[in-house]
Design an enzyme around this catalytic site. Structure first.
Site, PDB file in Angstrom:
ATOM      1  N   LYS A 266       0.831  -1.203   0.000  1.00 38.28           N
ATOM      2  CA  LYS A 266       0.000   0.000   0.000  1.00 38.28           C
ATOM      3  C   LYS A 266       0.872   1.262   0.000  1.00 38.28           C
ATOM      4  CE  LYS A 266      -3.729  -2.547   0.310  1.00 38.28           C
ATOM      5  NZ  LYS A 266      -3.182  -3.917   0.317  1.00 38.28           N
TER       6      LYS A 266
HETATM    7  C1  LIG Z   1      -9.279  -4.477  -1.395  1.00 39.29           C
HETATM    8  C2  LIG Z   1      -8.583  -5.020  -0.183  1.00 39.29           C
HETATM    9  N1  LIG Z   1      -9.322  -5.366   0.886  1.00 39.29           N
HETATM   10  C3  LIG Z   1      -8.749  -5.857   1.998  1.00 39.29           C
HETATM   11  C4  LIG Z   1      -7.390  -6.017   2.093  1.00 39.29           C
HETATM   12  C5  LIG Z   1      -6.837  -6.636   3.347  1.00 39.29           C
HETATM   13  O1  LIG Z   1      -5.897  -5.852   4.000  1.00 39.29           O
HETATM   14  P1  LIG Z   1      -4.781  -6.552   4.939  1.00 39.29           P
HETATM   15  O2  LIG Z   1      -3.862  -7.312   4.049  1.00 39.29           O
HETATM   16  O3  LIG Z   1      -4.111  -5.381   5.601  1.00 39.29           O
HETATM   17  O4  LIG Z   1      -5.494  -7.418   5.901  1.00 39.29           O
HETATM   18  C6  LIG Z   1      -6.589  -5.663   1.002  1.00 39.29           C
HETATM   19  C7  LIG Z   1      -5.126  -5.748   0.991  1.00 39.29           C
HETATM   20  O5  LIG Z   1      -4.365  -6.509   1.301  1.00 39.29           O
HETATM   21  C8  LIG Z   1      -7.201  -5.175  -0.177  1.00 39.29           C
HETATM   22  O6  LIG Z   1      -6.464  -4.870  -1.249  1.00 39.29           O
END
Ligand SMILES: Cc1ncc(COP(=O)(O)O)c(C=O)c1O
Length: 343
Positions: A164
């Site tokens: 990110k």
């Molecule tokens: C669209 C979307 N939703 C949810 C997530 C989940 O985030 P995390 O990996 O921080 O749990 C991500 C990224 O990894 C994502 O790109």
């Protein structure tokens, strides 16, 4: 800042988390921002904060990272997917209406790759049908819809995973203007505590806290996020300019207000091209495979053909190497390699 935090001894629930949350609130223009351990935790808590539970139906898109859908099953609710638009890859507002019934309690929209969803249509639908709106803005920090930041329309979730624009290694944020949702999320992220007694618990909660060390990593990056997004936009334009010569390649949408989480093209023979690019040392990924065709969702009865636009995009979508510091010559190198592989 990280070193200062480590020396301070306030490693969690301390001033860095508070400062990061304050900064996030100011950036987004929302009443509450609660730092948590991941984007997935943020989505899980957003559903719980709105009281979504067993028997409820939650609408979402099949063209997303799997955790958007997984959190619906975490709370015992049922995911119901809605197909996407060909142009933006975001959930299609025209198809949402037909998917709503008396069991539908919430809608999770995803601003895919940083492209803002059609928030006018979506907020109207949610208001008309009294449905909770949750924005999965994990890929869209800084994106705007008609000048307003995405993530400020409903209760929203962000991720600080390393791919990110702002990363804390692991981390996430829940944002909301709803005081009750804030209270519930605040309690549930901290083992269901409510009040000042450390060993009194009002709910079965979770350890979804973000540490002060992680928050300290995020603060300086969030200060520069608009600058980073501007650089990424410039890099995306370089890609698009260079790829325009190949009619076989569909370049991503340069829509107003979007940010660039990834640079994803569509191309025939995506698998062959992707494999050969990887073999030549250019790392690229098919992005996203449809969520409804992943094993746990097939087991719920979803199958090929259910969401044709998503499936068609998923067969052709290829994320090219993309990061803030990618250089013009690296972009030229990737584009030349793609060009050589096209028929
Ligand atoms: C669209 C979307 N939703 C949810 C997530 C989940 O985030 P995390 O990996 O921080 O749990 C991500 C990224 O990894 C994502 O790109």
């Amino acid at each position: 800042m990280v070193e200062r935090t480590l020396r301070s001894g306030r490693l969690t629930r301390g001033p860095m988390v508070e400062a990061f949350e304050q900064q996030f609130r100011d950036y987004l223009g929302v009443r509450h921002a609660l730092a948590v351990s991941s984007g997935t935790a943020a989505l899980h808590l957003a559903l719980l904060g709105h009281g979504i539970r067993q028997g409820d139906v939650v609408l979402t898109t099949p063209f997303t990272f799997i955790s958007t859908a997984n959190v619906i099953t975490y709370v015992g609710a049922r995911p119901r997917f809605v197909d996407i638009t060909r142009e933006t890859y975001d959930i299609d507002p025209n198809k949402i209406q037909d998917s709503i019934d008396s069991e539908t309690r919430a809608l999770i929209v995803v601003h895919v790759f940083g492209v803002p969803c059609d928030m006018k249509a979506i907020t109207e639908i949610c208001e008309d049908h009294h449905i909770v709106l949750i924005e999965d803005a994990c890929e869209a920090l800084g994106a705007t819809y008609k000048g307003n930041k995405v993530g400020a329309f409903g209760t929203s979730c962000f991720s600080f995973y390393p791919n990110k624009v702002v990363t804390t290694a692991e981390g996430g944020m829940v944002c909301t203007n709803d005081d009750k949702v804030m209270e519930m999320v605040d309690s549930l992220r901290n083992q269901g505590r409510m009040g000042s007694e450390w060993l009194e618990h009002a709910y079965v909660g979770y350890n979804y806290r973000l540490s002060d060390v992680h928050a300290a990593i995020g603060i300086p990056q969030l200060r520069k996020v608009d600058h980073a997004n501007a650089i990424r936009e410039e890099k995306a334009r370089m890609y698009t300019e260079a790829l325009k010569q190949y009619r076989q390649v569909k370049v991503p949408p340069h829509v107003e207000g979007r940010t660039w989480f990834a640079y994803v093209i569509e191309v025939d023979e995506r698998d062959r091209i992707g494999k050969e690019l990887n073999a030549s040392g250019i790392e690229c990924k098919p992005y996203f495979p449809p969520v409804h065709l992943q094993v746990p969702y097939r087991q719920l009865g979803f199958k090929e053909g259910d969401f044709p636009t998503c499936e068609s995009v998923s067969r052709r979508a290829l994320a090219l190497p993309f990061f803030t510091k990618i250089t013009r010559s690296q972009i030229r190198h990737v584009v030349a390699a793609v060009g050589r592989l096209l028929k």
